[in-house]
Enzyme design. Structure first.
Site, PDB file in Angstrom:
ATOM      1  N   LYS A 194      -5.663 117.713 -55.558  1.00  0.00           N
ATOM      2  CA  LYS A 194      -7.067 117.999 -56.075  1.00  0.00           C
ATOM      3  C   LYS A 194      -7.272 119.307 -56.831  1.00  0.00           C
ATOM      4  CE  LYS A 194     -10.336 118.355 -52.646  1.00  0.00           C
ATOM      5  NZ  LYS A 194     -11.051 119.393 -52.787  1.00  0.00           N
ATOM      6  N   SER A 195      -6.805 120.382 -56.492  1.00  0.00           N
ATOM      7  CA  SER A 195      -7.130 121.513 -57.102  1.00  0.00           C
ATOM      8  C   SER A 195      -6.436 121.521 -58.511  1.00  0.00           C
ATOM      9  CB  SER A 195      -6.387 122.576 -56.476  1.00  0.00           C
ATOM     10  OG  SER A 195      -6.759 122.811 -55.477  1.00  0.00           O
TER      11      SER A 195
ATOM     12  N   SER B 102     -10.267 133.851 -52.130  1.00  0.00           N
ATOM     13  CA  SER B 102     -11.110 132.494 -52.747  1.00  0.00           C
ATOM     14  C   SER B 102     -10.475 132.478 -54.074  1.00  0.00           C
ATOM     15  CB  SER B 102     -12.513 132.833 -52.849  1.00  0.00           C
ATOM     16  OG  SER B 102     -12.990 131.360 -53.562  1.00  0.00           O
TER      17      SER B 102
ATOM     18  N   GLN C  66     -11.246 129.876 -55.870  1.00  0.00           N
ATOM     19  CA  GLN C  66     -12.313 129.305 -56.550  1.00  0.00           C
ATOM     20  C   GLN C  66     -13.049 130.400 -57.408  1.00  0.00           C
ATOM     21  OE1 GLN C  66     -14.855 126.956 -53.882  1.00  0.00           O
ATOM     22  NE2 GLN C  66     -13.503 125.479 -53.652  1.00  0.00           N
TER      23      GLN C  66
ATOM     24  N   ASP D 140      -7.461 124.926 -46.223  1.00  0.00           N
ATOM     25  CA  ASP D 140      -7.895 123.536 -45.993  1.00  0.00           C
ATOM     26  C   ASP D 140      -7.431 122.801 -44.708  1.00  0.00           C
ATOM     27  OD1 ASP D 140      -9.938 123.976 -47.923  1.00  0.00           O
ATOM     28  OD2 ASP D 140      -8.455 123.038 -49.433  1.00  0.00           O
TER      29      ASP D 140
ATOM     30  N   LYS E  19     -16.980 126.150 -45.562  1.00  0.00           N
ATOM     31  CA  LYS E  19     -16.345 124.965 -46.438  1.00  0.00           C
ATOM     32  C   LYS E  19     -17.473 123.899 -46.574  1.00  0.00           C
ATOM     33  CE  LYS E  19     -12.493 126.969 -47.330  1.00  0.00           C
ATOM     34  NZ  LYS E  19     -12.283 127.431 -48.725  1.00  0.00           N
TER      35      LYS E  19
ATOM     36  N   ARG F 292     -16.548 124.494 -40.499  1.00  0.00           N
ATOM     37  CA  ARG F 292     -15.299 123.966 -39.962  1.00  0.00           C
ATOM     38  C   ARG F 292     -14.891 124.302 -38.584  1.00  0.00           C
ATOM     39  NH1 ARG F 292     -11.953 122.462 -45.583  1.00  0.00           N
ATOM     40  NH2 ARG F 292     -13.296 120.612 -46.004  1.00  0.00           N
TER      41      ARG F 292
HETATM   42  C1  S3P Z   1      -9.743 125.476 -53.876  1.00  0.00           C
HETATM   43  C2  S3P Z   1      -9.790 126.648 -53.170  1.00  0.00           C
HETATM   44  C3  S3P Z   1     -10.058 126.712 -51.840  1.00  0.00           C
HETATM   45  C4  S3P Z   1      -9.863 125.362 -51.087  1.00  0.00           C
HETATM   46  C5  S3P Z   1     -10.532 124.307 -51.835  1.00  0.00           C
HETATM   47  C6  S3P Z   1      -9.764 124.053 -53.105  1.00  0.00           C
HETATM   48  C7  S3P Z   1      -9.341 125.571 -55.094  1.00  0.00           C
HETATM   49  O1  S3P Z   1     -11.559 127.070 -51.644  1.00  0.00           O
HETATM   50  O2  S3P Z   1     -10.616 125.392 -49.701  1.00  0.00           O
HETATM   51  O3  S3P Z   1     -10.492 123.148 -51.261  1.00  0.00           O
HETATM   52  O4  S3P Z   1      -8.904 124.364 -55.873  1.00  0.00           O
HETATM   53  O5  S3P Z   1      -9.298 126.494 -55.968  1.00  0.00           O
HETATM   54  P1  S3P Z   1     -11.949 128.488 -51.641  1.00  0.00           P
HETATM   55  O6  S3P Z   1     -11.657 129.106 -53.006  1.00  0.00           O
HETATM   56  O7  S3P Z   1     -13.539 128.727 -51.392  1.00  0.00           O
HETATM   57  O8  S3P Z   1     -11.194 129.434 -50.635  1.00  0.00           O
END
Ligand code: S3P
Length: 448
Positions: free
Chosen positions: A28-29, A174, A176, A327, A354, A358
């Site tokens: 997914k990422s 994070s 993200q 995750d 999240k 969770r």
């Molecule tokens: C992700 C980062 C994670 C993860 C998410 C996917 C990403 O979140 O929980 O499912 O693809 O960069 P955080 O950056 O909030 O930790």
């Protein structure tokens, strides 16, 4: 606010054990990043094995709204004709990222240094999640954000007309946030520097280098220092998306707890910033092996083989490992219920923000299934009852959270009485083939 359709109640129960091969979908990422970076390159990027979950489809739709030409060729093959760094057009409508925190935060970063105004929204889960962690650093580039109280969606971001490069230390672990700052830095002149104290998944860094950006990563006393030179021309790529270790976690954990199981999960990416769960399971005594380890597209990959493991022990999960399995705590807590003794999980405050809280969602569901759980703001302990001793028989709320729904459906494969979730609909955000994949292994998972 967007949402999905009517709730889909689901249930799972014990059966004869799981067997066979589980071909889980693309990561997914990496799928989100392939579409976004493809849209920021000049020319045509081809993506094989894209995850066609709703989260990623929402990102594809968003990239079209910014002017990229995104085409689904069928069979997981997609192409993106990008508009170049700084080439995003102002979308006509609202950008709806559905359930996806990764989608919305990365896209906010990617548009924040272009002179356009964009309104973002999402479902009830996404509209309750904090965006200030992203809009704070984007403000340093010169972007303005106006949203609901507490930095929640819906929110309008007006990108910087004259963006400035920034130097930013990410205050929470994070990927993200890190990625949003790096994507914003693409259209700022000069060098944008992001520092992270704890290493988080590094797909953005690896992929930016692959697309031809100048990016340097140094391990220093301050942490991981990432320096990106702005305003590159990104060259289109041919990307083969590895299969998602976070999705592999579900058939792997199911096989470990369901009596008589032996499952092979081929071609799983084992990037060390993602593989913490598998290490943890092995420390607990899981019969989990890496077969045929190899490198593909610069990433370590192996076939995971998981066999029923009745003698697992609870452990203390090292907090330093949290980011590499963030995750996977929900499904780990399910395995922990079938291990002997307590499994202690500390340094996991991020689990509270999240798709759902969770810790709370899992603690309540596990307790309803007869498992003792203790919790604090950034820790929790699951008191394992040992194989064969977990009552089950509960109906659990999935709270618009795919991983909560899948975790409890995995649990039901080994509890004494069946488990039910009120809504399996959210599973489609990340693992649309979960149900046929699990039933194909012989698991008793069904719509109730
Ligand atoms: C992700 C980062 C994670 C993860 C998410 C996917 C990403 O979140 O929980 O499912 O693809 O960069 P955080 O950056 O909030 O930790």
């Amino acid at each position: 606010m967007s949402g999905h359709g009517d709730p889909i109640p689901m249930m799972s129960q014990r059966g004869p054990g799981l067997a066979g091969e589980a071909h889980v979908p693309g990561d997914k990422s990496i799928s989100h990043r392939s579409l976004i970076l493809g849209a920021m390159a000049v020319g045509e990027t081809v993506i094989e094995g894209l995850l066609e979950g709703q989260d990623v489809l929402d990102t594809a739709k968003a990239m079209r709204a910014f002017g990229a030409d995104v085409t689904d060729h069928g069979g997981g093959r997609w192409s993106v004709h990008g508009v170049g760094v700084g080439g995003f057009a102002e979308p006509d409508g609202v950008i709806d990222c559905g359930n996806s925190g990764t989608g919305v935060r990365l896209i906010m970063g990617a548009m924040a240094t272009s002179p356009i105004a964009v309104t973002f929204t999402g479902d009830a889960s996404l509209c309750s999640r904090p965006m200030g962690r992203v809009t704070d650093p984007l403000a340093l580039f010169g972007a303005r954000a106006e949203g609901r109280e507490g930095g929640r969606l819906p929110m309008t971001i007006t990108g910087a007309t004259d963006p400035m490069p920034v130097r930013y230390t990410v205050p929470v672990p994070s990927a993200q946030v890190k990625s949003a700052v790096l994507l914003a830095g693409l259209n700022a002149p000069g060098k944008t520097v992001v520092i992270e104290q704890e290493a988080t998944r590094d797909h953005t860094e690896r992929m930016l280098a692959g697309f031809g950006a100048e990016i340097v990563v140094e391990e220093t006393a301050e942490g991981r220092v990432i320096t990106l030179t702005g305003q590159p021309e990104l060259a289109p790529q041919h990307i083969t998306v590895p299969r998602d270790p976070s999705s592999a976690a579900f058939p792997v954990c199911a096989a470990l707890i369901a009596e008589g199981s032996d499952v092979l999960v081929p071609n799983i990416g084992l990037n060390p910033t993602r593989a913490g769960l598998f290490e943890t399971l092995r420390e607990m005594g899981a019969d989990l092996t890496y077969e045929n380890p190899r490198e593909e597209g610069g990433e370590p990959v192996a076939d995971l083989r998981a066999r029923y493991s009745p003698d697992m022990k609870g452990i203390e999960v090292p907090p330093a490992r949290a980011a590499s399995m963030i995750d996977e705590y929900p499904v780990l807590s399910v395995v922990a219920a079938f291990a002997d003794g307590p499994t202690v999980m500390r340094g996991v405050k991020e689990l509270r923000v999240k798709e759902s809280d969770r810790i709370d969602a899992m603690a309540q569901g596990l307790r309803a299934a007869g498992v003792e759980v203790e919790e604090g703001e950034d820790w929790w302990i699951v008191h394992g009852r040992g194989q064969g001793n977990v009552p089950g028989g509960a109906t659990v709320e999935s709270r618009l959270d795919h991983r909560i729904a899948m975790s409890f459906l995995v649990m039901g494969l080994a509890t004494n009485a069946a488990m039910r979730v009120d809504d399996g609909g959210p599973i489609a955000t990340s693992f649309p083939v979960f149900e046929p994949l699990m039933t194909g292994l012989g698991a008793s998972v069904a719509r109730a």
